[in-house]
Design a protein around this motif. Structure first.
Motif, PDB file in Angstrom:
ATOM      1  N   SER A 341      49.376  34.746  44.673  1.00  0.00           N
ATOM      2  CA  SER A 341      48.158  35.757  45.015  1.00  0.00           C
ATOM      3  C   SER A 341      48.558  37.236  44.907  1.00  0.00           C
ATOM      4  O   SER A 341      49.697  37.493  45.447  1.00  0.00           O
ATOM      5  CB  SER A 341      47.671  35.424  46.279  1.00  0.00           C
ATOM      6  N   ASN A 342      47.812  38.168  44.474  1.00  0.00           N
ATOM      7  CA  ASN A 342      47.998  39.320  44.500  1.00  0.00           C
ATOM      8  C   ASN A 342      46.782  40.162  44.508  1.00  0.00           C
ATOM      9  O   ASN A 342      45.644  39.703  44.408  1.00  0.00           O
ATOM     10  CB  ASN A 342      48.913  39.940  43.276  1.00  0.00           C
ATOM     11  N   PRO A 343      46.904  41.625  44.466  1.00  0.00           N
ATOM     12  CA  PRO A 343      45.491  42.414  44.603  1.00  0.00           C
ATOM     13  C   PRO A 343      44.743  42.232  43.402  1.00  0.00           C
ATOM     14  O   PRO A 343      43.177  42.058  43.614  1.00  0.00           O
ATOM     15  CB  PRO A 343      46.048  43.873  44.603  1.00  0.00           C
ATOM     16  N   ALA A 344      45.141  41.866  42.152  1.00  0.00           N
ATOM     17  CA  ALA A 344      44.380  41.981  40.988  1.00  0.00           C
ATOM     18  C   ALA A 344      43.663  40.380  41.025  1.00  0.00           C
ATOM     19  O   ALA A 344      42.285  40.386  40.787  1.00  0.00           O
ATOM     20  CB  ALA A 344      45.235  41.908  39.978  1.00  0.00           C
ATOM     21  N   THR A 345      44.410  39.385  41.534  1.00  0.00           N
ATOM     22  CA  THR A 345      43.697  38.307  41.669  1.00  0.00           C
ATOM     23  C   THR A 345      42.577  38.299  42.755  1.00  0.00           C
ATOM     24  O   THR A 345      41.520  37.469  42.428  1.00  0.00           O
ATOM     25  CB  THR A 345      44.545  36.729  41.825  1.00  0.00           C
ATOM     26  N   PHE A 346      42.957  38.710  44.121  1.00  0.00           N
ATOM     27  CA  PHE A 346      42.064  38.749  45.023  1.00  0.00           C
ATOM     28  C   PHE A 346      40.752  39.422  44.889  1.00  0.00           C
ATOM     29  O   PHE A 346      39.711  39.029  45.363  1.00  0.00           O
ATOM     30  CB  PHE A 346      42.969  39.375  46.444  1.00  0.00           C
ATOM     31  N   THR A 347      40.886  40.560  44.033  1.00  0.00           N
ATOM     32  CA  THR A 347      39.511  41.391  44.138  1.00  0.00           C
ATOM     33  C   THR A 347      38.921  40.912  42.735  1.00  0.00           C
ATOM     34  O   THR A 347      37.745  41.436  42.632  1.00  0.00           O
ATOM     35  CB  THR A 347      40.075  42.653  43.675  1.00  0.00           C
ATOM     36  N   GLY A 348      39.319  39.988  41.936  1.00  0.00           N
ATOM     37  CA  GLY A 348      38.616  39.546  40.721  1.00  0.00           C
ATOM     38  C   GLY A 348      38.830  40.255  39.712  1.00  0.00           C
ATOM     39  O   GLY A 348      38.567  40.230  38.243  1.00  0.00           O
ATOM     40  N   PHE A 350      41.711  40.622  37.709  1.00  0.00           N
ATOM     41  CA  PHE A 350      42.356  40.074  36.820  1.00  0.00           C
ATOM     42  C   PHE A 350      41.651  39.086  35.907  1.00  0.00           C
ATOM     43  O   PHE A 350      41.959  39.052  34.783  1.00  0.00           O
ATOM     44  CB  PHE A 350      43.415  38.789  37.846  1.00  0.00           C
ATOM     45  N   ASP A 351      40.684  38.472  36.542  1.00  0.00           N
ATOM     46  CA  ASP A 351      39.634  37.717  35.525  1.00  0.00           C
ATOM     47  C   ASP A 351      38.976  38.696  34.505  1.00  0.00           C
ATOM     48  O   ASP A 351      39.029  38.426  33.555  1.00  0.00           O
ATOM     49  CB  ASP A 351      38.452  37.139  36.393  1.00  0.00           C
ATOM     50  N   LEU A 352      38.653  39.880  34.962  1.00  0.00           N
ATOM     51  CA  LEU A 352      38.192  40.899  33.920  1.00  0.00           C
ATOM     52  C   LEU A 352      39.435  41.170  32.688  1.00  0.00           C
ATOM     53  O   LEU A 352      38.984  41.358  31.639  1.00  0.00           O
ATOM     54  CB  LEU A 352      37.629  42.090  34.615  1.00  0.00           C
ATOM     55  N   VAL A 353      40.626  41.338  33.392  1.00  0.00           N
ATOM     56  CA  VAL A 353      41.793  41.593  32.577  1.00  0.00           C
ATOM     57  C   VAL A 353      42.048  40.544  31.533  1.00  0.00           C
ATOM     58  O   VAL A 353      42.007  40.817  30.386  1.00  0.00           O
ATOM     59  CB  VAL A 353      42.840  41.940  33.227  1.00  0.00           C
ATOM     60  N   ARG A 354      41.875  39.285  32.122  1.00  0.00           N
ATOM     61  CA  ARG A 354      42.155  38.168  31.096  1.00  0.00           C
ATOM     62  C   ARG A 354      41.076  38.036  30.050  1.00  0.00           C
ATOM     63  O   ARG A 354      41.139  37.646  28.810  1.00  0.00           O
ATOM     64  CB  ARG A 354      42.221  36.779  31.864  1.00  0.00           C
TER      65      ARG A 354
END
Length: 559
Positions: A341-348, A350-354
């Motif tokens: 878990s990291n700031p990108a996954t927690f804030t959502g 990372f979903d936008l990046v993927r």
């Protein structure tokens, strides 16, 4: 036993032992590898005192042993441990042992009294002796260790303390400063990492680092006497004030009323919390703030909105719940116990990046979906380290060691996945970006840019997008939770609960945090903050103070 199970072609009756719902739930909770599964199972669990010992943890034979004290007060070990530090010291003052055992008993009593006095000296006289270590704040745990060192009487030692004033009311800070000064006077060197103004002013020498955080810091801006340093911290010490937006016109949202709160040391008080305002709950350490906000209000709200199984503390009721449509608790608990878990996954983010990477030409050509760019799923991740980026080497008689994965060199993804790039950066390179750099990098992506902009506004621009969640401080985790709420579209009337959100914040970062609170308030929400920081108290629309002291001297509504 359940009968009638039929197994195999012959359909013979079988008998299978049913383990029971409680046992099954506990077993699944212990065996669960996912935090989400544990959270779902925790909804059907609640802590209750043991029916045999009543929560006292000892056999009846040992609980029956009692010692006579002042005013003919006979206490067992469980009764003595239920006292706070100040109460235990008072009881020991009047302790008169049997003359035949006086020599041994007095020596033991003096030793206990001495250790308790060190705890009182560092401002912990409100703690009960049976308080579990898991409920202590970081500052309280540090002050307990500090009390141990005061008792040791050592000299020539270098002590390093990291924000020992966490959770300490301004009225108790002078006692902590006295303990630190005493350590210095014994011939020791004391280094304190601190943001509290009083402690900075009491220092013999100040080293100010900056100018920013993360990659923007690492420099010594100034060093010298507190009143003479020429740096941003020096400006705050010389009287620079935090700018506070004016309170809006009354919204007429009503109020919450907690009636008859009497859990722990609360004295059957009625507390009114105006809605649509920034409300600060303050008071000395141990005055009952956490009991009121967490044990009573939070648990009632969680039962009301989420069906939680936690039992609220003793109270008569709460009026006005129908005026709130949602509750968000942003405490200092970790956002995840796993390094995945990291700031990108927690804030959502990372979903936008993927999603962005799946739309790139090479990804479309190869048929890559969003799962290809996840280090939690097979396909795109490095299978040698299972997406961890590191390998664990088990040391039988030593702590486990971690080494960089030789397959992906810490990138966490396989070679084919890393070949897909956006503006010359792979998915692994993106996770290494600081929030400030990522904000500029993803400016053309509005939704992603908005999340990163909010993180930077909250003073988290130095965090890396892929920084493991278990390395974040409690204050950082709390601000990440706040960022998630600020990034959401307009929500119904929500009550936000914050527990000491200024922990670990510099004066300039407190200003940014207050601006975020005002945004929530101006959007029509209600914000309740448990806080000791004087600037936050001064900026609040409404202040609720409990006291006048801690422990048995607290629990009353002062103002």
């Amino acid at each position: 036993d359940f009968r009638g199970w039929k197994i195999g072609k012959e359909k013979k009756p079988q008998t299978k032992r049913f383990e029971g719902l409680t046992v099954e739930a506990m077993r699944k909770y212990r065996e669960a590898s996912s935090e989400a599964v544990r959270r779902r199972l925790a909804r059907v669990m609640a802590h209750r005192p043991c029916r045999v010992c009543g929560g006292r943890r000892l056999k009846r034979e040992w609980l029956a042993v009692r010692i006579g004290g002042p005013d003919d007060r006979w206490l067992g070990i469980q009764d003595f441990c239920a006292l706070d530090v100040a109460g235990a010291m008072e009881w020991l003052k009047g302790f008169q042992p049997d003359p035949s055992k006086a020599e041994v008993c007095r020596r033991l009593a003096d030793d206990v009294r001495s250790r308790l006095s060190f705890l009182s000296e560092v401002g912990l006289d409100y703690l009960t002796l049976d308080r579990t270590s898991g409920t202590l704040s970081g500052g309280e745990a540090q002050r307990i260790r500090l009390a141990t060192q005061l008792g040791a009487g050592l000299s020539g030692v270098l002590y390093v303390l990291d924000e020992p004033s966490v959770g300490l009311h301004a009225a108790d800070t002078a006692r902590l400063i006295g303990a630190l000064t005493r350590l210095r006077d014994l011939g020791n060197t004391v280094i304190v990492v601190e943001h509290d103004e009083e402690i900075i002013r009491a220092a013999d020498w100040v080293i100010d680092m900056g100018p920013g955080a993360g990659a923007g810091g690492g420099l010594i801006l100034a060093e010298g006497l507190p009143d003479g340093i020429a740096s941003p911290t020096g400006e705050w010490l010389r009287g620079k004030k935090i700018s506070v937006p004016a309170a809006p016109a009354a919204l007429g949202l009503g109020e919450l009323v907690i009636r008859g709160a009497r859990e722990h040391n609360l004295r059957n008080i009625d507390v009114k919390i105006p809605l649509g305002r920034l409300v600060c709950l303050t008071g000395p350490s141990g005055s009952g703030k956490s009991t009121l906000a967490d044990d009573i209000l939070r648990r009632v709200l969680m039962r009301h909105f989420n069906g939680s199984g936690e039992m609220p503390g003793a109270h008569d009721g709460i009026d006005g719940l129908d005026q709130i449509e949602k509750c968000v608790v942003a405490d200092q608990s970790p956002i995840g116990r796993s390094p995945r878990s990291n700031p990108a996954t927690f804030t959502g983010a990372f979903d936008l990046v993927r999603d962005l990477f799946t739309k790139l030409a090479l990804a479309k050509q190869r048929g890559y979906g969003p799962g290809r760019f996840s280090f939690n799923a097979a396909g795109g991740r490095c299978e040698r380290c299972m997406g961890n980026g590191r390998l664990k080497i088990e040391m039988h008689f030593l702590p486990d060691a971690w080494v960089v994965c030789p397959g992906c060199f810490g990138k966490r993804f396989n070679r084919e996945t890393l070949e897909v790039t956006y503006k010359g950066k792979s998915i692994a390179d993106v996770l290494e970006l600081a929030v400030s750099d990522a904000r500029a990098f993803f400016r053309p992506i509005p939704k992603l840019h908005k999340i990163l902009e909010i993180l930077e506004e909250l003073g988290l621009g130095y965090l890396k997008l892929g920084q493991p969640a278990n390395t974040l401080s409690g204050g950082e985790a709390q601000r990440l939770k706040l960022a998630v709420e600020l990034a959401k579209p307009q929500a119904p009337h929500t009550l936000y609960l914050f527990d000491e959100p200024t922990t670990g914040l510099h004066f300039g970062d407190v200003e940014k945090l207050l601006a975020a609170f005002m945004r929530l308030r101006d959007a029509g929400h209600s914000v309740l903050v448990v806080e000791h920081q004087l600037d936050v108290i001064a900026a609040s629309d409404w202040v609720i103070e409990l006291g006048p002291g801690g422990g048995k001297h607290g629990g009353s509504l002062v103002s």
